[in-house]
Design a protein around this motif. Structure first.
Motif, PDB file in Angstrom:
ATOM      1  N   GLU A   1     140.565  95.204 -18.459  1.00 59.24           N
ATOM      2  CA  GLU A   1     141.560  94.969 -19.077  1.00 59.24           C
ATOM      3  C   GLU A   1     141.210  94.278 -20.420  1.00 59.24           C
ATOM      4  O   GLU A   1     142.055  94.564 -21.408  1.00 59.24           O
TER       5      GLU A   1
ATOM      6  N   ALA B   1     143.763 100.064 -19.575  1.00 61.16           N
ATOM      7  CA  ALA B   1     144.616  99.930 -18.366  1.00 61.16           C
ATOM      8  C   ALA B   1     144.352 100.128 -16.915  1.00 61.16           C
ATOM      9  O   ALA B   1     143.583 101.182 -16.858  1.00 61.16           O
TER      10      ALA B   1
ATOM     11  N   LYS C   1     148.161  92.579 -15.388  1.00 58.04           N
ATOM     12  CA  LYS C   1     148.434  91.673 -16.313  1.00 58.04           C
ATOM     13  C   LYS C   1     148.249  90.345 -15.408  1.00 58.04           C
ATOM     14  O   LYS C   1     149.042  89.954 -14.921  1.00 58.04           O
TER      15      LYS C   1
END
Length: 333
Positions: A102, A107, A304
């Motif tokens: 990342e 992704a 994330k």
């Protein structure tokens, strides 16, 4: 067991989608950039994407092994066009690999918590594999202990061991894909140097699958039968005759889901046969195989931060625990 002179950097780089040019007839290794790709990979081709993934994981110290078409070429010399890069790693290292990739602009997505994650860069992707889809071939320390060094895309890497690649491929028996020829080629290329005792231990109670492939290998390569040791053939013949004398097992079981996601659903749904212990129902496996990728925006949001990054493979229950424990035991001789 890595073939002499293989994989040199130039050889390994040929195991990618190749596009021959007209005049000189040489192979262009870098496909043109695709329109509509945004971010750090806007101008990157498939090779650049794979190189960046390798560079990032190596720099961060995340342990992995290269498998798939790159490893197959390194062991056998057989070129195969490939759409991705297959990396094998311990399930515990998947969250760390996601975070590293990342930061490099990928992704990430835990596609199936039992065996595979993916890292996307535009239309290119990297497979992060920590088990086989049937839950038997769980990546463990022995994979790394017996991995072979190689140079892939200019980087010093480890190749997944030939024995473990055979163990994984031996259970692929779909209508649209059968890996028996791959198993044969690996035995022909590496059989003289393989650790056959360790491979037999890998198959454990599923030794009949290994015997089936060895029988087919002996048919395909009658002039190279000796690459499978005589003691192994004798042992598997002994077990087969012992089973034949014992007659049918007192179980209404179909082990078809271990080799195919789709082809044995009739046996479970209509005939009432049970799947093997610890294995998913054939219909459930088929549904997982049809799972669609998440939209690009959803993938970008996935992983994330530390909590999200570690909540995928790292937080999931280790797949195939019963099968792994069974597999690790040397079968009765």
């Amino acid at each position: 067991m890595v073939r002499s002179g293989v994989p040199a950097t130039t050889d390994a780089e040929r195991v990618v989608p190749a596009r021959a040019t007209s005049a000189e007839g040489h192979v262009a290794l870098s496909p043109p950039a695709r329109e509509g790709v945004e971010g750090p990979f806007a101008l990157a081709g498939e090779l650049e994407v794979r190189e960046r993934a390798l560079e990032s994981l190596i720099a961060a110290g995340v342990p992995f092994m290269v498998a798939g078409a790159y490893a197959f070429f390194s062991y056998t010399g057989i070129f195969r066009d490939t759409k991705d890069l297959d990396l094998m790693l311990d399930q515990r290292d998947v969250p760390a690999a996601f975070r590293v990739l990342e930061r490099a602009g990928f992704a990430t997505e835990l596609l199936d918590p039992r065996w595979i994650g993916k890292a996307y860069a535009g239309e290119s992707f990297i497979d992060l594999i920590f088990s086989s889809s049937n839950g038997l071939a769980v990546v463990d320390g022995d994979w790394f202990a017996h991995a072979r060094p190689a140079t892939i895309l200019g980087h010093s890497c480890l190749l997944a061991p030939a024995e473990e690649i055979i163990f994984t491929k031996a259970f692929v028996d779909e209508r649209e894909r059968y890996d028996g020829a791959d198993v044969n080629h690996l035995i022909y290329a590496c059989g003289d140097e393989m650790d056959w005792e360790r491979l037999l231990e890998r198959f454990g109670p599923h030794w009949e699958v290994l015997f089936a492939h060895l029988t087919l290998y002996r048919f395909v390569y009658p002039g190279a039968r000796s690459r499978v040791p005589e003691w192994l053939v004798e042992e598997l013949c002994r077990r087969t005759m012992e089973q034949a004398r014992a007659g049918d097992a007192p179980l209404r079981v179909c082990r078809g889901s271990l080799i195919s996601r789709h082809q044995y659903t009739h046996d479970y749904d209509k005939l009432g046969l049970a799947p093997p212990s610890g294995a998913p129902h054939g219909g459930a496996q088929a549904a997982l195989g049809r799972k669609r990728r998440q939209p690009a925006r959803a993938r970008q949001l996935l992983g994330k931060g530390e909590a999200a990054g570690g909540g995928g493979a790292g937080g999931a229950e280790r797949p195939g625990a019963e099968s792994e424990a069974t597999r690790a035991r040397k079968p009765r001789s």
